[in-house]
Structures are given as structure tokens and as C-alpha cells.
Design an enzyme around this catalytic site. Structure first.
Site, PDB file in Angstrom:
ATOM      1  N   ARG A  14     -13.942  -7.361  -2.137  1.00 30.04           N
ATOM      2  CA  ARG A  14     -13.397  -7.136  -0.783  1.00 30.04           C
ATOM      3  C   ARG A  14     -12.788  -5.731  -0.676  1.00 30.04           C
ATOM      4  NH1 ARG A  14      -7.988  -5.731   1.080  1.00 30.04           N
ATOM      5  NH2 ARG A  14      -7.747  -6.518   3.185  1.00 30.04           N
ATOM      6  N   GLY A  40     -10.468  -3.267   1.901  1.00 29.03           N
ATOM      7  CA  GLY A  40      -9.605  -3.281   3.083  1.00 29.03           C
ATOM      8  C   GLY A  40      -9.719  -2.013   3.910  1.00 29.03           C
ATOM      9  N   ASP A  41      -8.693  -1.753   4.698  1.00 28.70           N
ATOM     10  CA  ASP A  41      -8.711  -0.604   5.606  1.00 28.70           C
ATOM     11  C   ASP A  41      -8.372   0.719   4.907  1.00 28.70           C
ATOM     12  OD1 ASP A  41      -6.083  -1.742   5.244  1.00 28.70           O
ATOM     13  OD2 ASP A  41      -5.366  -0.308   6.737  1.00 28.70           O
ATOM     14  N   THR A  57       0.895  -1.153   0.000  1.00 27.10           N
ATOM     15  CA  THR A  57       0.000   0.000   0.000  1.00 27.10           C
ATOM     16  C   THR A  57       0.926   1.193   0.000  1.00 27.10           C
ATOM     17  OG1 THR A  57      -1.930  -0.955   1.143  1.00 27.10           O
ATOM     18  CG2 THR A  57      -1.519   1.338   1.594  1.00 27.10           C
ATOM     19  N   GLY A  90      -5.548  -5.624   6.271  1.00 30.51           N
ATOM     20  CA  GLY A  90      -6.593  -4.618   6.406  1.00 30.51           C
ATOM     21  C   GLY A  90      -7.728  -4.959   7.351  1.00 30.51           C
ATOM     22  N   THR A 118      -0.649   0.388   6.707  1.00 32.52           N
ATOM     23  CA  THR A 118      -0.482  -0.681   5.721  1.00 32.52           C
ATOM     24  C   THR A 118      -0.414  -2.011   6.462  1.00 32.52           C
ATOM     25  OG1 THR A 118       1.023  -1.681   4.109  1.00 32.52           O
ATOM     26  CG2 THR A 118       2.029  -0.210   5.722  1.00 32.52           C
ATOM     27  N   GLY A 119      -1.021  -3.038   5.878  1.00 30.61           N
ATOM     28  CA  GLY A 119      -0.980  -4.347   6.529  1.00 30.61           C
ATOM     29  C   GLY A 119      -2.248  -5.121   6.286  1.00 30.61           C
TER      30      GLY A 119
HETATM   31  N1  ASP Z   1      -3.995  -2.638   3.991  1.00 28.19           N
HETATM   32  C1  ASP Z   1      -4.150  -3.065   2.636  1.00 28.19           C
HETATM   33  C2  ASP Z   1      -5.448  -3.822   2.503  1.00 28.19           C
HETATM   34  O1  ASP Z   1      -5.794  -4.554   3.398  1.00 28.19           O
HETATM   35  C3  ASP Z   1      -3.032  -3.946   2.161  1.00 28.19           C
HETATM   36  C4  ASP Z   1      -1.656  -3.526   2.602  1.00 28.19           C
HETATM   37  O2  ASP Z   1      -1.454  -2.473   3.149  1.00 28.19           O
HETATM   38  O3  ASP Z   1      -0.716  -4.287   2.390  1.00 28.19           O
HETATM   39  O4  ASP Z   1      -6.086  -3.718   1.489  1.00 28.19           O
END
Ligand code: ASP
Length: 326
Positions: free
Chosen positions: A222, A224-225, A194, A248, A245-246
Site C-alpha cells: 500500500r 499513501g499520499d 509522518t 493518505g 499528514t493523515g
Molecule cells: N499520510 C500518511 C499515509 O497515509 C500517514 C500519516 O500521515 O499519518 O501513509
């Protein structure tokens, strides 16, 4: 710049995950470092001439959306249906206005559409409806984008061989796992990423922006966050600006970005303590990742609980500093 002006500050990330040193060629590492530096310079140039934190974070994120190295815009990962579905959001800490978009398949720069929603959400007090939309998704969002002159592209624009190969690899591992009953492990680098930026400008205003293609092989539809205000992005003057980031789902459940702000406001934590604590809350639920956060004094934190996070900041001499590993 005014005499009593605040000191501008800028932090960025290009995604957190298991960044495998063994698979990182010198060329690839150089390209990532250059991409992060380009993003920092784009945002910093705006802050240096007295521009807003909001504009600076948009500019920084936009350069990473245009760079196929990052999982946002051009380099977005693929869904399980072989499509690209992009999410983005932005928030202005001064006005608390925000804009967010999700599930876009043709908008070249999702961050520009998020920013447009933020700008258009302003209404005279007590008007009806009282605010323009903060969050739009899918076909309706793209119709709105087109009607307002935002650039749309053919879905082919988002095709990159590397992301396509990652999808095939994950699908294969998934099929094998279904057959053998064993769990499969795919490096985070293949899975997600991200991009984001958070800044304080010379007026002391804070802002944050985030953009993503989500997770490789995510189920189509889907979200995400990243486009969720309070989860992946948050900014409030007086506390901080945050981009996450991570994984989500966990960042949504723990409302991570908003929690950083709350911990500063209600617990009196500094930005570093608050960022660590908020990230821990997502981790306790089972989610991994990282975040960037900056406060009005330009103090910042770049915590992550993965092996690496593409990240960077402008140092006190106005020089870009970029880092990848722990
Ligand atoms: N947070 C992002 C999501 O869940 C993905 C990411 O940051 O790696 O869509």
C-alpha cells in the site's frame, strides 16, 4: 544576504492524530519537543546562511527520519506483513521539479533518494527522454539508490519495540473485531504519523519535503499520499509549499497539497484560507489529518482536524516554536 532578500520562513510537522494526553509522559513529550526543535534548527541554519528552501526542508526531514520518535525512517511503522515500507517526496517550487520514492525497505533516509531523483530529473530541453523519473518504487528504486551511493541498511535498522507492539495491538483488535463483528478503534498515535517541512528561502523560493512509514498494519504494498506529488507534497513559487499528514487515501483523492496551491492561484485565497479549505475537502470525503503550508511572504498555516499535530515554526526572532495539542 542581499538587501532586497526575502525573509526566510520554515514550518514542520511530525504527524497528526489523536494524541492522547493521558498516555503522554513528560519524558515522551520532552523527546518529541526536542525532536521538533532539532528539525527546525537543522533547516533554519541552512536558510540563515542563504541556502535553499529545498536543502532546508531536506535537512529538517532528515533529522526526523533519524529520530525513532517519528514515523519516518528509523521509527517507521510496520505493515501487516511485519515489514517496514517507507515513502518520501520533495518538490522545488522554483523549477517545479520533484522526486518521490515509495515502498522502500532498506534505504536509511528515503528523503535523500527523493532529492536525488529531483536533481537527476533535470535534462536539457527537448532531450530524450525529456525527464528523469520523478517517482520510483520498491526493489528498482533500491537498486538505483545503491548504484548512486545512497546508504542502504539491513531491515533490522527499522525495528523499534514500540512500533512492533502497536502492530501486535492492532492485529489483536482486528482479530477480536472479526470475531465479535464490532468495529475496533485504535488511537491514531498507534496507527500513523509522518514528518514534513515547508520553507521559503532568502531568494523567495519555496520547497516542501515529506517522509513516512505510512500506517501501522497497512497492507504490504500500500502506498499513501506522502510520495504522491500534489497529494502529500507540493510547492510552487508564487503560491505556496505544502506537506500533509493523515489518512493518505483521502489526501490522494482530494489532491490536498495541490488544492491549497490552486485555491490561492485561482480563487485568490490567502494561505490560511486555502489550507483550511483543502483540508476540509479531505475531511468531507472521510479523512482526518493536517497539513503545513507556507507562502512566499513567510505567512503560514498549520491546520489539523485531529486532537493534535506535532508541529513547529521559526518565529520572527528566529526562535523555534513547537506545539503538540490544539
Ligand atoms: N499520510 C500518511 C499515509 O497515509 C500517514 C500519516 O500521515 O499519518 O501513509
Amino acid at each position: 544576504m542581499q538587501e532586497n532578500a526575502a525573509k526566510p520562513g520554515l514550518v514542520i510537522h511530525g504527524g497528526a492524530g489523536t494524541i492522547d494526553r493521558a498516555k503522554m509522559t513528560p519524558e515522551k513529550e520532552k523527546a518529541y519537543r526536542e525532536g521538533l526543535e532539532t528539525a527546525l534548527r537543522a533547516g533554519w541554519e541552512i536558510l540563515q546562511r542563504g541556502g535553499s528552501a529545498l536543502d532546508a526542508t531536506e535537512a529538517a526531514v532528515r533529522t526526523m527520519e533519524d529520530n525513532p520518535m517519528f514515523n519516518a525512517g528509523r521509527g517507521a511503522v510496520f505493515t501487516n506483513a511485519g515489514t517496514n515500507e517507507l515513502d518520501a517526496s520533495t518538490m522545488d517550487g522554483k523549477t517545479m521539479r520533484a522526486g518521490a520514492v515509495a515502498g522502500l525497505q532498506h534505504v536509511k533516509n528515503p528523503i535523500l533518494l527523493a532529492r536525488m531523483l529531483l536533481d537527476k530529473s533535470e535534462r536539457p530541453p527537448h532531450s530524450d527522454p525529456p525527464s528523469g523519473p520523478v517517482l520510483m518504487a520498491g526493489a528498482g528504486a533500491e537498486t538505483f539508490a545503491k548504484a548512486n551511493g545512497i546508504e542502504l541498511v539491513d531491515a533490522k535498522y527499522f525495528f523499534t519495540q514500540e512500533r512492533w507492539d502497536s502492530l501486535q495491538k492492532i492485529k489483536k483488535a482486528e482479530a477480536e473485531a472479526a470475531h465479535s463483528g464490532k468495529q475496533y478503534i485504535i488511537s491514531d498515535d498507534e496507527r500513523h504519523g509522518t514528518v514534513g517541512a515547508a520553507a521559503v528561502d532568502a531568494q523567495g523560493n519555496l520547497a516542501a519535503s515529506t517522509s513516512t512509514g505510512g500506517m501501522t498494519n497497512k497492507i504490504a504494498g500500500r502506498i499513501g499520499d506522502s510520495p504522491i506529488i500534489g497529494a502529500g507534497t507540493y510547492a510552487k513559487n508564487g503560491t505556496c509549499a505544502v506537506s500533509c499528514t493523515g489518512d493518505g487515501e483521502y489526501f490522494i483523492r482530494a489532491a490536498v497539497a495541490h488544492t491549497v496551491s490552486d485555491l490561492m492561484e485561482f480563487r485568490g485565497m490567502n494561505v490560511k484560507q486555502a489550507a483550511e479549505e483543502a483540508l476540509n475537502r479531505a475531511h468531507e470525503l472521510g479523512g482526518e489529518g493536517g497539513l503545513i503550508a507556507i507562502d512566499k511572504n513567510g505567512d503560514f498555516a498549520l491546520p489539523f482536524n485531529t486532537s493534535g499535530m506535532y508541529r513547529g515554526y521559526m518565529d520572527a526572532n528566529g526562535k523555534p516554536v513547537v506545539q503538540i495539542y490544539k
